[in-house]
Scaffold this active site. Structure first.
Site, PDB file in Angstrom:
ATOM      1  N   LYS A  32     -19.439  91.102 -25.871  1.00 36.32           N
ATOM      2  CA  LYS A  32     -19.459  92.567 -25.778  1.00 36.32           C
ATOM      3  C   LYS A  32     -19.422  93.094 -27.196  1.00 36.32           C
ATOM      4  O   LYS A  32     -18.588  92.662 -28.000  1.00 36.32           O
ATOM      5  CB  LYS A  32     -18.248  93.078 -25.001  1.00 36.32           C
ATOM      6  CG  LYS A  32     -18.131  94.599 -25.008  1.00 36.32           C
ATOM      7  CD  LYS A  32     -16.789  95.032 -24.459  1.00 36.32           C
ATOM      8  CE  LYS A  32     -16.520  96.455 -24.867  1.00 36.32           C
ATOM      9  NZ  LYS A  32     -15.124  96.821 -24.689  1.00 36.32           N
ATOM     10  N   CYS A  45     -13.810  95.775 -29.493  1.00 39.22           N
ATOM     11  CA  CYS A  45     -12.547  96.506 -29.446  1.00 39.22           C
ATOM     12  C   CYS A  45     -12.342  97.280 -30.756  1.00 39.22           C
ATOM     13  O   CYS A  45     -12.314  96.686 -31.836  1.00 39.22           O
ATOM     14  CB  CYS A  45     -11.381  95.546 -29.231  1.00 39.22           C
ATOM     15  SG  CYS A  45      -9.792  96.399 -29.110  1.00 39.22           S
ATOM     16  N   HIS A 105     -21.832  98.200 -25.814  1.00 35.99           N
ATOM     17  CA  HIS A 105     -21.071  99.431 -25.624  1.00 35.99           C
ATOM     18  C   HIS A 105     -21.770 100.474 -26.488  1.00 35.99           C
ATOM     19  O   HIS A 105     -21.880 100.308 -27.694  1.00 35.99           O
ATOM     20  CB  HIS A 105     -19.629  99.218 -26.077  1.00 35.99           C
ATOM     21  CG  HIS A 105     -18.718 100.357 -25.765  1.00 35.99           C
ATOM     22  ND1 HIS A 105     -18.959 101.642 -26.189  1.00 35.99           N
ATOM     23  CD2 HIS A 105     -17.575 100.406 -25.077  1.00 35.99           C
ATOM     24  CE1 HIS A 105     -17.990 102.422 -25.766  1.00 35.99           C
ATOM     25  NE2 HIS A 105     -17.136 101.697 -25.092  1.00 35.99           N
TER      26      HIS A 105
END
Length: 177
Positions: A125, A86, A153
């Site tokens: 992630k 994030c 990502h």
């Protein structure tokens, strides 16, 4: 994504943001496994769809808080995912997500703690570093700590939103396989 500290300290947060139902289980895709012809990707590589998996994703910066949150859901999910990607301002302020990318010891401890204490697999992630070698070392560290799956990502922490602008391009992801 659920905030691990809020999840552990606020029963209303858990009640409001975590409910399960048989019909809402998502599909999860793993590369390099046989797949029915109608689902073959354009690049010709195979993938295996694993249906019926419920994955719960947390943001965190503390191994024990993350474990406490994950213990609430381990009997109702098939994996716990740590969001280490994030890039939002709230993640920077709270020092979680992509803002832990330099704190490898903490990330290792979070993954290892869940790996050792949960009944379900641990996933992560991540975002990439501008340097391919560093990215590869990073994902290998997370794998060695016990992550069963790592979603990469394909953008750096600085590349946010729909228009990443003229920022450096991330390294080629094929190398990370």
């Amino acid at each position: 994504m659920l905030h691990s500290k809020m999840f552990t300290t606020a029963a209303n947060y858990r009640k409001d943001y975590f409910q399960t139902a048989e019909s809402d289980r998502p599909l999860v895709c793993f590369p390099h496994q046989p797949l029915p012809n109608q689902h073959k990707p354009q690049d010709g590589k195979q993938a295996d769809l694993v249906s019926g998996m419920q994955v719960v994703q947390f943001c965190a910066n503390n191994p024990s808080t993350l474990l406490e949150a994950a213990k609430y859901v381990e009997n109702d999910c098939d994996a716990v995912d740590i969001n280490l990607g994030c890039p939002q301002g709230i993640a920077k302020k709270g020092k979680y997500g992509a803002f832990l990318m330099e704190d490898w010891d903490r990330i290792h401890d979070m993954v290892l703690t869940l790996k050792e204490e949960l009944k379900v697999p641990v996933w992560a992630k991540v975002r990439v570093f501008p340097d391919l070698a560093r990215t590869l070392e990073y994902v290998k560290m997370i794998e060695a700590a016990g992550a069963s799956a790592i979603a990469v990502h394909g953008r750096t922490r600085e590349q946010r939103g729909n228009n990443p602008g003229s920022r450096p391009h991330p390294p080629p992801l094929r190398t990370l396989r």
